[in-house]
Scaffold this motif. Structure first.
Motif, mmCIF file in Angstrom:
data_model
loop_
_atom_site.group_PDB
_atom_site.id
_atom_site.type_symbol
_atom_site.label_atom_id
_atom_site.label_comp_id
_atom_site.label_asym_id
_atom_site.label_seq_id
_atom_site.Cartn_x
_atom_site.Cartn_y
_atom_site.Cartn_z
ATOM 1 N N GLN A 60 0.825 -1.201 0.000
ATOM 2 C CA GLN A 60 0.000 0.000 0.000
ATOM 3 C C GLN A 60 0.867 1.261 0.000
ATOM 4 O OE1 GLN A 60 -2.482 -0.285 3.457
ATOM 5 N NE2 GLN A 60 -3.800 -1.868 2.588
ATOM 6 N N ASP A 86 -5.918 -8.959 1.246
ATOM 7 C CA ASP A 86 -7.205 -8.292 1.484
ATOM 8 C C ASP A 86 -7.666 -7.526 0.248
ATOM 9 O OD1 ASP A 86 -7.350 -9.287 4.038
ATOM 10 O OD2 ASP A 86 -6.620 -7.447 5.010
ATOM 11 N N GLU A 87 -6.735 -6.831 -0.397
ATOM 12 C CA GLU A 87 -7.105 -6.068 -1.587
ATOM 13 C C GLU A 87 -7.487 -7.008 -2.720
ATOM 14 O OE1 GLU A 87 -7.883 -2.854 -4.130
ATOM 15 O OE2 GLU A 87 -7.682 -2.959 -1.936
ATOM 16 N N GLN A 88 -6.798 -8.126 -2.841
ATOM 17 C CA GLN A 88 -7.167 -9.081 -3.883
ATOM 18 C C GLN A 88 -8.595 -9.591 -3.660
ATOM 19 O OE1 GLN A 88 -6.311 -13.193 -3.923
ATOM 20 N NE2 GLN A 88 -5.417 -13.182 -5.977
ATOM 21 N N LYS A 89 -8.927 -9.902 -2.418
ATOM 22 C CA LYS A 89 -10.286 -10.353 -2.102
ATOM 23 C C LYS A 89 -11.313 -9.315 -2.532
ATOM 24 C CE LYS A 89 -13.161 -11.767 1.835
ATOM 25 N NZ LYS A 89 -13.157 -12.025 3.306
ATOM 26 N N LYS A 90 -11.042 -8.060 -2.232
ATOM 27 C CA LYS A 90 -11.949 -6.970 -2.599
ATOM 28 C C LYS A 90 -12.152 -6.909 -4.114
ATOM 29 C CE LYS A 90 -12.127 -1.889 -2.565
ATOM 30 N NZ LYS A 90 -11.395 -0.657 -2.150
ATOM 31 N N ARG A 91 -11.076 -7.019 -4.871
ATOM 32 C CA ARG A 91 -11.169 -6.919 -6.323
ATOM 33 C C ARG A 91 -11.850 -8.143 -6.932
ATOM 34 N NH1 ARG A 91 -5.247 -4.283 -7.967
ATOM 35 N NH2 ARG A 91 -5.382 -2.494 -6.539
ATOM 36 N N LEU A 119 -14.140 -9.934 -5.453
ATOM 37 C CA LEU A 119 -15.574 -9.794 -5.150
ATOM 38 C C LEU A 119 -16.227 -8.808 -6.114
ATOM 39 C CD1 LEU A 119 -15.560 -9.789 -1.235
ATOM 40 C CD2 LEU A 119 -16.630 -11.495 -2.742
ATOM 41 N N GLU A 120 -15.505 -7.759 -6.512
ATOM 42 C CA GLU A 120 -16.029 -6.812 -7.492
ATOM 43 C C GLU A 120 -16.327 -7.509 -8.816
ATOM 44 O OE1 GLU A 120 -13.244 -3.665 -7.834
ATOM 45 O OE2 GLU A 120 -13.848 -2.667 -5.967
ATOM 46 N N ASP A 130 -19.618 -9.136 -8.217
ATOM 47 C CA ASP A 130 -20.730 -8.233 -7.919
ATOM 48 C C ASP A 130 -21.115 -7.347 -9.097
ATOM 49 O OD1 ASP A 130 -20.780 -9.274 -5.370
ATOM 50 O OD2 ASP A 130 -19.557 -7.661 -4.498
ATOM 51 N N ARG A 170 -5.492 -18.491 -4.871
ATOM 52 C CA ARG A 170 -5.620 -17.720 -3.640
ATOM 53 C C ARG A 170 -5.507 -18.622 -2.407
ATOM 54 N NH1 ARG A 170 -7.432 -13.003 -1.353
ATOM 55 N NH2 ARG A 170 -8.720 -13.207 0.498
ATOM 56 N N ASP A 180 -1.753 -2.187 -4.224
ATOM 57 C CA ASP A 180 -3.090 -1.937 -3.673
ATOM 58 C C ASP A 180 -3.654 -0.608 -4.161
ATOM 59 O OD1 ASP A 180 -2.811 -4.295 -2.320
ATOM 60 O OD2 ASP A 180 -3.161 -3.473 -0.327
#
Length: 287
Positions: A22, A185-190, A192-193, A196, A212, A242
């Motif tokens: 980050q 954590d950032e990979q998980k967020k992306r 999920l995008e 979604d 992962r 990130d």
């Protein structure tokens, strides 16, 4: 804030858990300035690419590695959209399959090496044949002689890759190696995008979840590969991914540095042609 702060060569070893993913506080305060600098770097890259193409003396490979969703595709679109497409080629590599497994593992890469004067962008690369092959132990299913297999296959490949990149450098092709260091954590967020947002569904693959699940193994494999293949003439840049704006800035700096080191120049015109310039100009003005 320069790419040298994120550069790893034979004099500096990578401990990947200590490498930032980050932007720090200073970088966040400079966000707008760094975005502006990135735009300026792209303009300068475009100018130097024109000289590179015209001179035809050296080629350049920009090599991107990183976990899924680390931003490789968007970095390529952002940094190279302003360059002359005649002088740039993009190639994507995944885990070897089909005909690739019936050839030596560098075969698919050597087909994509740039001519001198050209830029090749590798979205993943020959490092898949060391990192992914090692983590997933794909070599256990290779149809190869026993003497070529065994647990030491990855060490042998990394030594071969190191020598291969030295060979390229000595034949007028430089390699800029960028590892996009995204946090879990950032990979998980992306990821999920991608699930979604309907327009991003096509980007999701179940393979993303499989790799992962072996995050620590992949991080260890990348750390080992980077340390074994980082050299003075062909270092690695481990960039915090990130924050895409920071990653793009640092990547543009590293690529721009490589082009500046090449220092391409427009070819000198033939002396006999110079003497005829006035004559050519007059002919065009009268036409």
């Amino acid at each position: 804030m320069k790419p040298k702060d994120y550069r790893y060569n034979s004099k500096r070893s990578l401990i990947i858990k200590e490498a930032p993913a980050q932007a720090d506080e200073m970088a966040r305060k400079m966000k707008d300035e760094l975005i502006m600098r990135t735009e300026e770097n792209i303009e300068r890259m475009s100018e130097l690419q024109q000289r590179l193409y015209a001179s035809g003396k050296e080629g350049l490979i920009v090599l991107l590695q990183g976990m899924d969703a680390s931003g490789k595709d968007s970095l390529i679109r952002r940094l190279f959209s302003g360059l002359n497409p005649q002088g740039v080629r993009v190639y994507s590599f995944k885990a070897p399959a089909g005909e690739e497994l019936r050839r030596d593992y560098l075969w698919r890469v050597t087909k994509c090496l740039p001519e001198r004067g050209m830029i090749s962008i590798f979205n993943r690369s020959h490092y898949e044949d060391a990192v992914t092959v090692g983590v997933e132990k794909l070599y256990e299913k290779f149809n190869m002689p026993e003497r070529c297999l065994g647990d030491e296959i990855i060490d042998k490949r990394l030594e071969q890759i190191r020598n291969f990149e030295q060979y390229l450098f000595e034949n007028g092709i430089r390699v800029v190696k960028l590892f996009l260091n995204i946090s879990r954590d950032e990979q998980k967020k992306r990821l999920l995008e991608r699930l979604d947002q309907p327009r991003k569904n096509w980007k999701f693959s179940p393979d993303d979840l499989a790799s992962r699940a072996r995050w620590d193994d992949y991080m260890a494999a990348y750390e080992y590969a980077i340390n074994r293949t980082a050299t003075g003439h062909c270092p690695w840049y481990v960039l915090p991914a990130d924050n895409k704006w920071l990653c793009r800035y640092l990547a543009s700096e590293a690529i721009l540095d490589a082009l500046k080191n090449i220092d391409p120049q427009y070819p000198e015109p033939d002396p006999s042609a110079i003497s005829l310039i006035d004559e050519y100009r007059k002919a065009l003005e009268e036409a």
